[in-house]
Design a protein around this motif. Structure first.
Motif, PDB file in Angstrom:
ATOM      1  N   ALA B  24      -4.695  -8.025   4.483  1.00 38.15           N
ATOM      2  CA  ALA B  24      -3.667  -8.816   3.795  1.00 38.15           C
ATOM      3  C   ALA B  24      -3.691  -8.557   2.286  1.00 38.15           C
ATOM      4  O   ALA B  24      -2.638  -8.408   1.648  1.00 38.15           O
ATOM      5  CB  ALA B  24      -3.875 -10.310   4.078  1.00 38.15           C
ATOM      6  N   THR B  25      -4.910  -8.473   1.703  1.00 38.74           N
ATOM      7  CA  THR B  25      -5.005  -8.210   0.262  1.00 38.74           C
ATOM      8  C   THR B  25      -4.497  -6.803  -0.051  1.00 38.74           C
ATOM      9  O   THR B  25      -3.737  -6.594  -1.004  1.00 38.74           O
ATOM     10  CB  THR B  25      -6.465  -8.371  -0.215  1.00 38.74           C
ATOM     11  OG1 THR B  25      -6.892  -9.705   0.096  1.00 38.74           O
ATOM     12  CG2 THR B  25      -6.583  -8.141  -1.710  1.00 38.74           C
ATOM     13  N   VAL B  26      -4.907  -5.839   0.761  1.00 42.83           N
ATOM     14  CA  VAL B  26      -4.456  -4.460   0.559  1.00 42.83           C
ATOM     15  C   VAL B  26      -2.933  -4.391   0.651  1.00 42.83           C
ATOM     16  O   VAL B  26      -2.260  -3.831  -0.229  1.00 42.83           O
ATOM     17  CB  VAL B  26      -5.115  -3.508   1.580  1.00 42.83           C
ATOM     18  CG1 VAL B  26      -4.455  -2.132   1.553  1.00 42.83           C
ATOM     19  CG2 VAL B  26      -6.619  -3.394   1.302  1.00 42.83           C
ATOM     20  N   ALA B  27      -2.361  -4.988   1.689  1.00 39.15           N
ATOM     21  CA  ALA B  27      -0.907  -4.922   1.889  1.00 39.15           C
ATOM     22  C   ALA B  27      -0.161  -5.574   0.724  1.00 39.15           C
ATOM     23  O   ALA B  27       0.867  -5.061   0.263  1.00 39.15           O
ATOM     24  CB  ALA B  27      -0.530  -5.602   3.212  1.00 39.15           C
ATOM     25  N   ALA B  28      -0.673  -6.692   0.225  1.00 41.44           N
ATOM     26  CA  ALA B  28       0.020  -7.392  -0.868  1.00 41.44           C
ATOM     27  C   ALA B  28       0.057  -6.533  -2.133  1.00 41.44           C
ATOM     28  O   ALA B  28       1.057  -6.522  -2.856  1.00 41.44           O
ATOM     29  CB  ALA B  28      -0.666  -8.726  -1.146  1.00 41.44           C
ATOM     30  N   ILE B  29      -1.018  -5.788  -2.397  1.00 40.64           N
ATOM     31  CA  ILE B  29      -1.041  -4.937  -3.598  1.00 40.64           C
ATOM     32  C   ILE B  29      -0.135  -3.721  -3.405  1.00 40.64           C
ATOM     33  O   ILE B  29       0.612  -3.327  -4.300  1.00 40.64           O
ATOM     34  CB  ILE B  29      -2.490  -4.530  -3.955  1.00 40.64           C
ATOM     35  CG1 ILE B  29      -3.300  -5.793  -4.290  1.00 40.64           C
ATOM     36  CG2 ILE B  29      -2.517  -3.542  -5.118  1.00 40.64           C
ATOM     37  CD1 ILE B  29      -4.801  -5.566  -4.423  1.00 40.64           C
ATOM     38  N   VAL B  30      -0.172  -3.138  -2.203  1.00 39.87           N
ATOM     39  CA  VAL B  30       0.722  -2.011  -1.903  1.00 39.87           C
ATOM     40  C   VAL B  30       2.175  -2.449  -2.106  1.00 39.87           C
ATOM     41  O   VAL B  30       2.983  -1.736  -2.726  1.00 39.87           O
ATOM     42  CB  VAL B  30       0.496  -1.503  -0.454  1.00 39.87           C
ATOM     43  CG1 VAL B  30       1.583  -0.517  -0.049  1.00 39.87           C
ATOM     44  CG2 VAL B  30      -0.889  -0.870  -0.333  1.00 39.87           C
ATOM     45  N   ASP B  31       2.513  -3.640  -1.636  1.00 35.22           N
ATOM     46  CA  ASP B  31       3.888  -4.131  -1.762  1.00 35.22           C
ATOM     47  C   ASP B  31       4.270  -4.457  -3.203  1.00 35.22           C
ATOM     48  O   ASP B  31       5.424  -4.293  -3.603  1.00 35.22           O
ATOM     49  CB  ASP B  31       4.081  -5.400  -0.916  1.00 35.22           C
ATOM     50  CG  ASP B  31       4.049  -5.100   0.575  1.00 35.22           C
ATOM     51  OD1 ASP B  31       4.079  -3.907   0.956  1.00 35.22           O
ATOM     52  OD2 ASP B  31       4.003  -6.066   1.374  1.00 35.22           O
ATOM     53  N   ALA B  32       3.309  -4.935  -3.971  1.00 37.43           N
ATOM     54  CA  ALA B  32       3.611  -5.344  -5.351  1.00 37.43           C
ATOM     55  C   ALA B  32       3.852  -4.132  -6.244  1.00 37.43           C
ATOM     56  O   ALA B  32       4.516  -4.235  -7.273  1.00 37.43           O
ATOM     57  CB  ALA B  32       2.468  -6.190  -5.908  1.00 37.43           C
ATOM     58  N   ALA B  33       3.300  -2.990  -5.862  1.00 40.80           N
ATOM     59  CA  ALA B  33       3.471  -1.781  -6.669  1.00 40.80           C
ATOM     60  C   ALA B  33       4.593  -0.929  -6.100  1.00 40.80           C
ATOM     61  O   ALA B  33       4.860  -0.952  -4.904  1.00 40.80           O
ATOM     62  CB  ALA B  33       2.173  -0.976  -6.681  1.00 40.80           C
ATOM     63  N   MET B  34       5.235  -0.166  -6.972  1.00 39.14           N
ATOM     64  CA  MET B  34       6.300   0.716  -6.503  1.00 39.14           C
ATOM     65  C   MET B  34       5.829   2.161  -6.493  1.00 39.14           C
ATOM     66  O   MET B  34       6.317   2.971  -5.727  1.00 39.14           O
ATOM     67  CB  MET B  34       7.491   0.566  -7.450  1.00 39.14           C
ATOM     68  CG  MET B  34       8.751   1.184  -6.947  1.00 39.14           C
ATOM     69  SD  MET B  34      10.116   0.746  -8.044  1.00 39.14           S
ATOM     70  CE  MET B  34      11.244   2.042  -7.510  1.00 39.14           C
ATOM     71  N   ILE B  35       4.872   2.478  -7.365  1.00 32.92           N
ATOM     72  CA  ILE B  35       4.411   3.866  -7.403  1.00 32.92           C
ATOM     73  C   ILE B  35       2.896   3.972  -7.212  1.00 32.92           C
ATOM     74  O   ILE B  35       2.142   3.069  -7.551  1.00 32.92           O
ATOM     75  CB  ILE B  35       4.835   4.613  -8.690  1.00 32.92           C
ATOM     76  CG1 ILE B  35       4.318   3.918  -9.942  1.00 32.92           C
ATOM     77  CG2 ILE B  35       6.344   4.752  -8.756  1.00 32.92           C
ATOM     78  CD1 ILE B  35       4.651   4.668 -11.229  1.00 32.92           C
ATOM     79  N   CYS B  36       2.526   5.104  -6.635  1.00 39.09           N
ATOM     80  CA  CYS B  36       1.118   5.397  -6.396  1.00 39.09           C
ATOM     81  C   CYS B  36       0.835   6.801  -6.918  1.00 39.09           C
ATOM     82  O   CYS B  36       1.745   7.513  -7.339  1.00 39.09           O
ATOM     83  CB  CYS B  36       0.816   5.332  -4.894  1.00 39.09           C
ATOM     84  SG  CYS B  36       1.699   6.559  -3.907  1.00 39.09           S
TER      85      CYS B  36
END
Ligand SMILES: Cc1cc2nc3c(=O)[nH]c(=O)nc-3n(C[C@H](O)[C@H](O)[C@H](O)COP(=O)(O)OP(=O)(O)OC[C@H]3O[C@@H](n4cnc5c(N)ncnc54)[C@H](O)[C@@H]3O)c2cc1C
Ligand SMILES: Cc1cc2nc3c(=O)[nH]c(=O)nc-3n(C[C@H](O)[C@H](O)[C@H](O)COP(=O)(O)OP(=O)(O)OC[C@H]3O[C@@H](n4cnc5c(N)ncnc54)[C@H](O)[C@@H]3O)c2cc1C
Ligand code: HEM
Ligand code: HEM
Lengths: 211, 211
Positions: B24-36
């Motif tokens: 859940a923490t990983v997914a929330a950060i992935v979603d909050a960011a637009m670029i990697c």
């Protein structure tokens, strides 16, 4: 004459009309960004770690624990440093022509350890004062123990490429009258309301580079 | 019980009190960011390239030209994907305790090519509508040629670690009354004034995820 890349591996092949290789463009993007990603190898495996950076002259600097894995690995092999600034959302009439405006830099090379104490001290001061003008001299003075625990590395900006998109929508000519909004929505990083620590004896918030 | 990492190489060793390994923490950060940043190897050399990403379920997706070097290299070897969000500037009484608040994710694994046309189409729609709710259906419909030129890759979020700092200033006890401001200055990404294309037939600006 097209701009020329500093090395074969740093020549931009996809959409080369967005390429810049001049030192001034690279330096301006390095300065505009606060964080980069440093990619390196350990035992043939690839790792990429986000870190704060700053620039002095022709070098990008990073800092961390002298004992950290990343700092150790970086003195032992080549690295690739990536900086990306998301400047805008580009909304086109077709899905495929959606894009972003951005400024990015990719640097190849090898980090070198900064060991000279005066150089280290001067660079950490430049780092702090670069974010918060004049702050270094107002702080509790740094100790030798702190300086010794800190690792400072720098990489030359000589093998770097910049890629920039900073224009409007490019749609296919036959789509221009499609009834959907087309345009660019800029993105900015801004500082919010400062949160003073309950036990801060000073109330006046210092200037930052985001002001 | 301390949280446990999904693999030895993704166990956070420096400041492990900032580690999170739950989906859940990983997914929330992935979603909050637009670029990697996607790091990979070609002939033993390390490369790291910035790219937009989006998430569907337990996978992170990226897209680009099917013919691009990055997409080709990613189907042939392992990758490390890095996401970093700069959430705040932390100003302490001593230089060394200055820091940033941040959320970051590092993912290891291997990308797989998405080739099924229905899956590709559905994912590109999720990508566009994730940024601009409802936009896909208003666009000039995508063509087979466009779909064919586009490469879509995804990587599982199973071997991921998140590192988060989201608290105030941690100074040494004896420095607390040093006469300098201590606190946190939050950073935010905000959308600016939309710039409508001169030839856009629609004036009304669509909603974005930044609204
Ligand atoms: C914010 C942002 C979002 C992006 N989103 C996407 C996306 O969703 N899909 C996509 O396909 N591409 C995206 N790009 C472009 C992406 O960074 C690459 O340029 C592109 O994918 C081609 O990669 P490649 O390795 O195939 O390029 P090549 O042109 O083959 O790369 C050759 C060399 O050019 C240099 N180079 C390549 N890209 C960059 C760069 N961005 N900045 C500086 N130097 C570079 C490097 O030295 C690299 O080794 C994005 C870029 C930015 C900054
Ligand atoms: C915005 C930002 C700025 C930062 N600035 C600095 C800085 O200036 N100096 C500094 O030393 N560090 C900085 N960090 C922390 C940095 O990302 C590393 O965590 C730290 O440098 C330790 O690296 P290491 O490879 O030695 O860590 P280790 O703990 O040995 O790494 C082991 C494994 O932990 C995981 N991991 C490590 N770091 C992260 C991370 N950030 N997010 C998710 N997983 C991770 C990876 O799987 C990695 O392979 C910053 C982080 C962020 C997000
Ligand atoms: C809102 C949605 C989208 C955004 C924000 C977006 C953004 C981008 C960006 C920033 C690039 C990098 C270009 C460069 O190298 O400078 C790119 C490349 C590309 N995009 Fe998209 N895109 C979107 C949707 C799509 C869709 C739906 C398709 C499929 C039809 C698509 C197909 C491509 C292709 C083929 C490239 C490679 C261009 C090249 O290297 O020649 N994009 N996209
Ligand atoms: C404004 C200036 C500074 C900022 C914004 C800053 C920020 C950071 C950040 C974000 C980290 C990463 C911590 C983590 O892994 O989560 C870090 C690590 C570190 N910083 Fe700084 N720093 C600053 C100045 C300094 C100075 C001047 C020193 C030197 C005395 C220093 C020494 C260190 C050390 C030793 C670490 C490693 C911590 C560890 O991994 O154990 N920093 N810094």
């Amino acid at each position: 004459m097209p701009p020329s890349a500093p090395s074969p591996r740093s020549r931009i092949r996809r959409l080369p009309e967005r390429a810049h290789y001049d030192a001034a463009t690279v330096a301006a993007i390095v300065d505009a960004a606060m964080i980069c990603t440093v990619a390196f190898q350990i035992d043939g495996m690839v790792h990429a770690i986000p870190t704060i950076h700053w620039r002095e002259g022709d070098h990008l600097y990073i800092h961390g624990a002298k004992a950290s894995r990343m700092l150790k690995a970086l003195t032992e092999g080549e690295a690739c440093v990536t900086i990306a600034l998301a400047d805008g959302l580009v909304l086109a009439r077709s899905a495929m022509h959606h894009s972003m405006n951005y400024r990015s830099v990719v640097i190849y090379g090898r980090f070198e350890l900064v060991t000279d104490p005066a150089h280290k001290l001067g660079s950490l001061r430049a780092f702090v004062d670069g974010l918060y003008p004049g702050r270094w001299d107002t702080l509790r003075p740094i100790t030798d123990k702190e300086l010794n625990a800190t690792g400072l590395l720098r990489i030359a900006l000589s093998e770097a490429a910049a890629k920039v998109r900073d224009w409007g929508v490019k749609d296919d000519a036959e789509d221009l009258d499609w009834p959907v909004w087309a345009g660019v929505i800029p993105l900015h990083t801004v500082a919010g309301e400062p949160m003073t620590e309950a036990d801060s004896v000073v109330e006046e918030v210092p200037l930052t580079r985001f002001d």
